[in-house]
Design an enzyme around this catalytic site. Structure first.
Site, PDB file in Angstrom:
ATOM      1  CB  CYS A 167       4.848   4.972  14.381  1.00  0.00           C
ATOM      2  SG  CYS A 167       6.481   4.570  13.822  1.00  0.00           S
ATOM      3  N   GLY A 225      -2.537  -6.143   0.819  1.00  0.00           N
ATOM      4  CA  GLY A 225      -2.897  -7.555   0.966  1.00  0.00           C
ATOM      5  C   GLY A 225      -2.844  -8.051   2.398  1.00  0.00           C
ATOM      6  CG  HIS A 226       0.449  -6.928   5.204  1.00  0.00           C
ATOM      7  ND1 HIS A 226       0.742  -6.621   6.509  1.00  0.00           N
ATOM      8  CD2 HIS A 226       0.792  -5.825   4.490  1.00  0.00           C
ATOM      9  CE1 HIS A 226       1.239  -5.392   6.571  1.00  0.00           C
ATOM     10  NE2 HIS A 226       1.274  -4.889   5.363  1.00  0.00           N
ATOM     11  CB  ALA A 242      -0.915   0.001   1.217  1.00  0.00           C
ATOM     12  CB  THR A 243       4.187   1.987   1.493  1.00  0.00           C
ATOM     13  OG1 THR A 243       3.779   1.640   2.816  1.00  0.00           O
ATOM     14  CG2 THR A 243       5.150   3.156   1.543  1.00  0.00           C
ATOM     15  CD  GLN A 300      -5.314  -0.908   9.463  1.00  0.00           C
ATOM     16  OE1 GLN A 300      -6.014  -1.845   9.851  1.00  0.00           O
ATOM     17  NE2 GLN A 300      -3.999  -0.955   9.512  1.00  0.00           N
TER      18      GLN A 300
HETATM   19  N1  PLP Z   1      -1.854   2.833   5.461  1.00  0.00           N
HETATM   20  C1  PLP Z   1      -2.343   2.332   6.604  1.00  0.00           C
HETATM   21  C2  PLP Z   1      -3.554   2.951   7.224  1.00  0.00           C
HETATM   22  C3  PLP Z   1      -1.728   1.238   7.199  1.00  0.00           C
HETATM   23  O1  PLP Z   1      -2.223   0.740   8.344  1.00  0.00           O
HETATM   24  C4  PLP Z   1      -0.584   0.679   6.589  1.00  0.00           C
HETATM   25  C5  PLP Z   1       0.155  -0.415   7.238  1.00  0.00           C
HETATM   26  O2  PLP Z   1       0.479  -0.337   8.421  1.00  0.00           O
HETATM   27  C6  PLP Z   1      -0.134   1.226   5.372  1.00  0.00           C
HETATM   28  C7  PLP Z   1      -0.794   2.309   4.845  1.00  0.00           C
HETATM   29  C8  PLP Z   1       1.033   0.651   4.641  1.00  0.00           C
HETATM   30  O3  PLP Z   1       0.695  -0.618   4.098  1.00  0.00           O
HETATM   31  P1  PLP Z   1       1.819  -1.582   3.510  1.00  0.00           P
HETATM   32  O4  PLP Z   1       2.377  -2.341   4.657  1.00  0.00           O
HETATM   33  O5  PLP Z   1       1.109  -2.479   2.532  1.00  0.00           O
HETATM   34  O6  PLP Z   1       2.818  -0.731   2.830  1.00  0.00           O
END
Ligand code: PLP
Length: 367
Positions: A315, A196-197, A70-71, A178
């Site tokens: 965090c 995904g996770h 997601a990042t 989330q």
């Molecule tokens: N955005 C939110 C609200 C999250 O909780 C997280 C993960 O902690 C992320 C973005 C980042 O997701 P990813 O681990 O797939 O990069």
């Protein structure tokens, strides 16, 4: 003894059905989904089936781009601002309580000539819409507001925010990590990121939903995969895993929600002396962020090793930075340091929650 896992915002266990869907693509089928021959076409078909499974939970009128997390999806989304500079739109505004993936990326753009604004929230964690209205202008390129906050679980009024953002002619990015698979996606958003996770799927894959007509520069250059936006060979196994995880979330949505609500209510009852951080009603029940004044959370965590939970003050990366989310709510440093986050999920049982609450209460009483 394995710990009782109550940290479902950090990550979730892999659903057995997801594991089964991934295995053939890891063990037997190895075609490159970008090859033209039969094994390649089979892999491509699996990727496209997964794309449809993910898209089924998202608004219509857009496309799903697979990413590594997601990042990464959020970095791709925020890149859209680079195409708006020519129109005099140089402002990026994101909620102060966004995940670092949005907040820190927006702040980085601020160091690159953009004007980044961090929008305040009320003491319940919900966006201050008056401040947002005052901030929006002809120079606003993009606004970022998350759906469900990862630290405190509050649900932002994303649809209302999107209407305001569109009136100003700007783009609306929603980090739905989330909330995806659990609650409705915001129909009005232009860009939606997911992972995904967090939905009982694999780590190493995320996706960005992009409304049709939105133009953005590639994040990764190369072979032109993912409609030219994110080059690199896709993993059919990870795509199949994400697709299956999304499908199961949709099928089990009501069952999961009822189960998680019951767990959260039980925990809330048993942890009666604690104060909830953030809005009481407008929240996802699977996230319980609570504090007990005077508590040393570091000591609590080392005393309750049988339970895997998170300190509200640090965090997710474990950097030990005080929570910018709890600070944005106006909590004192002492209150932030006495907060914990319990995250309930599909595979937790009532007995686990009862036992965890008992252990946490016992250790807190000892202090
Ligand atoms: N955005 C939110 C609200 C999250 O909780 C997280 C993960 O902690 C992320 C973005 C980042 O997701 P990813 O681990 O797939 O990069």
């Amino acid at each position: 003894m394995s710990a009782i896992y109550l940290d479902n915002q950090a990550t979730t266990p892999l659903a057995p059905e997801v594991f089964d869907a991934m295995v053939p693509w890891l063990r037997d089928k190895f075609g490159n989904p970008h090859s033209a021959h039969v094994p390649g076409r089979q892999a491509a078909a699996a990727v496209e089936a997964a794309r449809e499974q993910v898209a089924a939970l998202l608004p219509s009128g857009g496309r799903v781009i697979f990413t590594g997390s997601a990042t990464e999806a959020i970095n791709l989304a925020l890149g859209a601002v680079r195409n708006l500079v020519g129109q005099g739109r140089e402002q990026i505004a994101v909620l102060d309580t966004e995940h670092a993936a949005v907040r820190d990326t927006a702040l980085w753009y601020g160091s690159q000539g953009f004007e980044t604004r961090l929008l305040p929230v009320h003491s319940d964690g919900l966006a201050d819409l008056e401040e947002l209205e005052a901030c929006l202008g002809q120079n606003t390129a993009l606004v970022g507001a998350m759906l469900v906050n990862n630290e405190i679980g509050v649900i932002q009024p994303v649809e209302r925010i999107a209407e305001m953002v569109h009136r100003a002619g700007a783009l609306m990015l929603c980090d739905a990590v989330q909330g995806f698979g659990r609650i409705d996606m915001p129909e009005q958003a232009d860009l939606i990121a997911l992972s995904g996770h967090k939905i009982y799927g694999p780590k190493g894959i995320g996706a960005l939903w992009v409304r049709n007509g939105i133009d953005m520069p590639p994040l990764i250059h190369g072979g032109g995969q993912e409609q030219g936006l994110r080059s690199g060979t896709l993993s059919p196994a990870l795509c199949a895993g994400l697709g299956t995880a999304a499908k199961i979330c949709a099928e089990r949505r009501d069952t999961d929600m009822a189960h998680i609500t019951a767990l959260a209510e039980k925990a809330h009852d048993l942890l009666g002396d604690w104060t909830v951080n953030g809005a009481r009603d407008q929240r996802y029940p699977g996230n319980l962020n609570i504090r007990r004044d005077g508590l040393d959370v570091g000591r609590l965590m080392s005393d309750v090793r049988e339970v895997a939970f998170s300190a509200g003050s640090a965090c997710a990366s474990g950097s030990g930075r005080p929570s910018h989310v709890l600070a944005a709510l106006g909590l004192s440093s002492a209150q932030i340091k006495s907060s914990i986050r319990l995250g309930f999920g599909r595979y937790n049982s009532m007995e686990e929650v009862e036992q965890a609450a008992h252990l946490i209460n016992q250790a807190a009483e000892k202090q």
